[in-house]
Write a protein that holds these residues in place. Structure first.
Motif, PDB file in Angstrom:
ATOM      1  N   UNK A   1      15.054 -62.510   5.542  1.00 26.75           N
ATOM      2  CA  UNK A   1      16.035 -64.080   5.526  1.00 26.75           C
ATOM      3  C   UNK A   1      15.911 -64.739   6.788  1.00 26.75           C
TER       4      UNK A   1
ATOM      5  N   UNK B   1      16.788 -64.083   9.529  1.00 30.85           N
ATOM      6  CA  UNK B   1      17.875 -64.273  10.571  1.00 30.85           C
ATOM      7  C   UNK B   1      17.612 -63.665  12.030  1.00 30.85           C
TER       8      UNK B   1
ATOM      9  N   UNK C   1      13.454 -75.767   8.984  1.00 34.13           N
ATOM     10  CA  UNK C   1      14.716 -75.681   8.706  1.00 34.13           C
ATOM     11  C   UNK C   1      15.018 -76.046   7.305  1.00 34.13           C
TER      12      UNK C   1
ATOM     13  N   UNK D   1      16.504 -73.191   4.419  1.00 36.81           N
ATOM     14  CA  UNK D   1      17.839 -73.272   3.511  1.00 36.81           C
ATOM     15  C   UNK D   1      17.359 -73.103   1.979  1.00 36.81           C
TER      16      UNK D   1
ATOM     17  N   UNK E   1      16.727 -69.453   1.363  1.00 38.51           N
ATOM     18  CA  UNK E   1      18.006 -68.676   1.569  1.00 38.51           C
ATOM     19  C   UNK E   1      18.785 -68.785   0.092  1.00 38.51           C
ATOM     20  N   UNK E   2      18.480 -69.826  -0.514  1.00 35.40           N
ATOM     21  CA  UNK E   2      19.020 -69.991  -1.740  1.00 35.40           C
ATOM     22  C   UNK E   2      18.398 -69.318  -2.921  1.00 35.40           C
TER      23      UNK E   2
ATOM     24  N   UNK F   1      26.283 -75.961  -1.574  1.00 33.40           N
ATOM     25  CA  UNK F   1      25.193 -76.198  -0.798  1.00 33.40           C
ATOM     26  C   UNK F   1      23.813 -76.567  -1.401  1.00 33.40           C
TER      27      UNK F   1
ATOM     28  N   UNK G   1      23.891 -78.496  -3.905  1.00 41.93           N
ATOM     29  CA  UNK G   1      23.926 -79.659  -4.515  1.00 41.93           C
ATOM     30  C   UNK G   1      24.068 -79.815  -6.038  1.00 41.93           C
TER      31      UNK G   1
ATOM     32  N   UNK H   1      28.702 -87.390  -3.491  1.00 39.86           N
ATOM     33  CA  UNK H   1      29.273 -86.042  -3.826  1.00 39.86           C
ATOM     34  C   UNK H   1      29.219 -84.943  -2.744  1.00 39.86           C
TER      35      UNK H   1
ATOM     36  N   UNK I   1      32.589 -83.521  -0.895  1.00 43.77           N
ATOM     37  CA  UNK I   1      32.700 -82.008  -0.463  1.00 43.77           C
ATOM     38  C   UNK I   1      33.170 -81.474   0.711  1.00 43.77           C
TER      39      UNK I   1
ATOM     40  N   UNK J   1      22.276 -70.678   2.536  1.00 39.54           N
ATOM     41  CA  UNK J   1      21.258 -71.584   2.294  1.00 39.54           C
ATOM     42  C   UNK J   1      21.922 -72.893   2.765  1.00 39.54           C
TER      43      UNK J   1
ATOM     44  N   UNK K   1      25.656 -79.615   6.484  1.00 42.87           N
ATOM     45  CA  UNK K   1      26.530 -79.275   5.379  1.00 42.87           C
ATOM     46  C   UNK K   1      27.800 -78.346   5.949  1.00 42.87           C
TER      47      UNK K   1
END
Lengths: 231, 302
Positions: free
Chosen positions: A54, A56, A76, A80, A83-84, A111, A113, B3, B7, B216, B221
């Motif tokens: 991941x 890290x 970056x 992200x 990681x999702x 996160x 959206x 949105x 948040x 993530x 954020x």
């Protein structure tokens, strides 16, 4: 085509007593939808390997590919997104303490959206799947260890990841809760999601009868389909 | 986008409420910092006004020989007014001087009798000269002593005031340097204390930040709610300080007036209350936001 590819990965820490090799030239591949158990004693390098996946932790040598992309060369924003696509489950649950069970699971969707409407529809469904519909408004401190881990699984599942990575998920659980969690992971895998389960619990590995990668002192000593815990 | 912003605000508000004690501790420390900041502002203004009041009372008067024609005095007045460091040069005729003198001493029959016996006006015409800065009086005195009209003068009262003017000049310079130094030190202390408080608050939440990263979440954020939280703490602290300052100023006003007769603390404070609130809000919000950004960034390297 493999989903995950570790290619000659080594991780060496420089300590006061000299270099400490935690991963030593590790190479393996995991396909989509596979269930792989990563076994080894404490300190064998299981967590380091998963943290490399991941991004890290950066490996000292070698490369880690996810869906054919080098995770340590990602920007970056791509990291992200990566990681999702990986649902992480930890021994210490890592829930956000000031958020309710619902909000913890919803956070993973926020996160990414997703709309509030979609979150309101999906989160209760996934929490229901892990059997905690009646605990959605509870804060982590109001949940038992087994319940916390179920919420962590729900959070990992909510984005429909390509793979669930579980690092000692039963480490803080009693035997009954441990088996419930393992059954849940097997069920998730049967629905098509790949799973990497890092554990040192022999009974679990020998019972689930899936692919086993055995680590010892940072090296892969065995990689078998339908393997057993032989360390 | 809306949105995401909604948040961020919701998350910040939840964190603010659910970590109530942490929020209160942060607000208290920030309020103390803003209180120091406001105190420094008030002290600066008070000392500046006090010096200005004293400075306004200082001038140099030059007295002319009785046979000096008024036209000559007006020419000299124009010459003096044309000096860049002179703010005013007012002419007082011998008749005006006598009227003022008589009015001031009308209760003293001896003075009235003496004036009657002299029979004519013994007072001279004069120019009362003020400079822009108290430190300019030295230059003015030198100018007068070397001026072509010096033989038309009876006296210059600078020498009597010279010590006071010189000390006032030193005091003004000392206070300016001293208050600037004090301001810098206090402002630095306020910033460092507030920054460390916010840093400690965020340190307590570092594990949460790493969880968010692994879920993530993008850096903004994660950072967003902390920054909003920091601004919220700063704003609440600023408003709290103003609420505390109102009764404090009302209580202090008579004491300050007795000490500095020329300075009306009440009038100044309530006349500038919105400007002061603006500065406090700006100080609190910027401090909260910048501290949060710096503190969170440290934990985003996951």
């Amino acid at each position: 085509m493999s989903l995950i590819h570790f290619k000659n990965v080594s991780k060496i820490y420089n300590t006061v007593v000299g270099p400490l090799t935690v991963l030593d030239n590790v190479s393996f591949e995991i396909g989509a939808g596979e269930f792989v158990s990563l076994v080894g004693k404490s300190g064998a390098g299981k967590s380091t390997l998963l943290r490399s996946l991941i991004a890290e932790l950066a490996p000292s040598k070698g490369k880690v590919f996810f869906d054919e992309k080098d995770v340590h060369k990602m920007k970056h924003r791509d990291l992200c997104l990566l990681r999702r696509r990986i649902g992480m489950i930890f021994q210490d649950f890592k829930l956000l303490p000031d958020k309710t069970a619902f909000e913890n699971v919803a956070f993973a969707m926020e996160v990414a959206g997703y709309s509030d409407k979609k979150i309101r529809e999906d989160v209760p469904e996934v929490i229901k799947l892990v059997g905690l519909s009646d605990k959605m408004a509870n804060f982590p401190v109001q949940l038992s260890a087994g319940e916390k881990q179920r919420i962590a699984i729900a959070r990992a599942l909510i984005q429909r990841p390509d793979i669930i990575v579980a690092d000692e998920p039963t480490g803080n659980l009693d035997p009954i809760n441990s088996w419930d969690i393992i059954k849940l992971l097997v069920k998730i895998n049967e629905l098509g999601t790949a799973v990497i389960l890092a554990t040192h619990v022999k009974e679990i590995i020998n019972t689930i009868d899936k692919r086993v990668i055995s680590l010892d002192k940072g090296r892969i000593i065995r990689d078998e389909e339908r393997g057993k815990y032989l360390i | 986008m809306i949105q995401i912003i909604r948040r961020l605000f919701r998350s910040a508000w939840q964190s603010f409420i659910r970590n109530g004690w942490l929020s209160i501790a942060t607000i208290v420390i920030m309020a103390l910092s803003i209180f120091i900041f406001s105190g420094v502002l008030l002290f600066n203004t008070a000392s500046r006004l006090a010096i200005k009041t004293i400075e306004d009372k200082v001038d140099i008067s030059i007295y002319f020989l009785s046979d000096t024609p008024e036209e000559d005095i007006f020419k000299i007045q124009e010459q003096i007014k044309s000096l860049t460091y002179v703010s005013d040069a007012s002419y007082v005729s011998s008749q005006q001087a006598l009227e003022t003198f008589t009015e001031l001493r009308q209760s003293d029959p001896l003075i009235a009798k003496a004036l009657q016996e002299i029979g004519e006006n013994p007072l001279s015409a004069s120019l009362n000269i003020k400079t822009n800065k108290v430190t300019d009086y030295d230059a003015l005195a030198t100018y007068i002593q070397e001026a072509p009209f010096k033989d038309k003068l009876i006296s210059v009262d600078f020498s009597q005031n010279q010590k006071v003017i010189s000390r006032l000049g030193n005091l003004t310079r000392g206070l300016s340097v001293g208050s600037l130094f004090l301001n810098l030190i206090l402002a630095l202390v306020a910033v460092v204390v507030s920054f460390n408080t916010i840093r400690m608050a965020i340190y307590a939440l570092r594990e949460e930040i790493s969880i968010m990263k692994l879920s993530g979440a993008s850096n903004w954020f994660i950072r967003g709610p902390f920054v909003i939280n920091g601004i919220l703490c700063g704003v609440i602290a600023a408003v709290s300080v103003l609420i505390i300052l109102i009764p404090l100023v009302l209580w202090l006003h008579p004491k300050v007036s007795a000490f500095m007769p020329g300075f009306n603390l009440n009038a100044y404070f309530f006349g500038h209350i919105f400007v002061m609130l603006g500065w406090q809000l700006l100080f609190g919000a910027v401090l909260g936001a910048v501290s949060s950004v710096l503190a969170v960034t440290k934990y985003l390297k996951v």
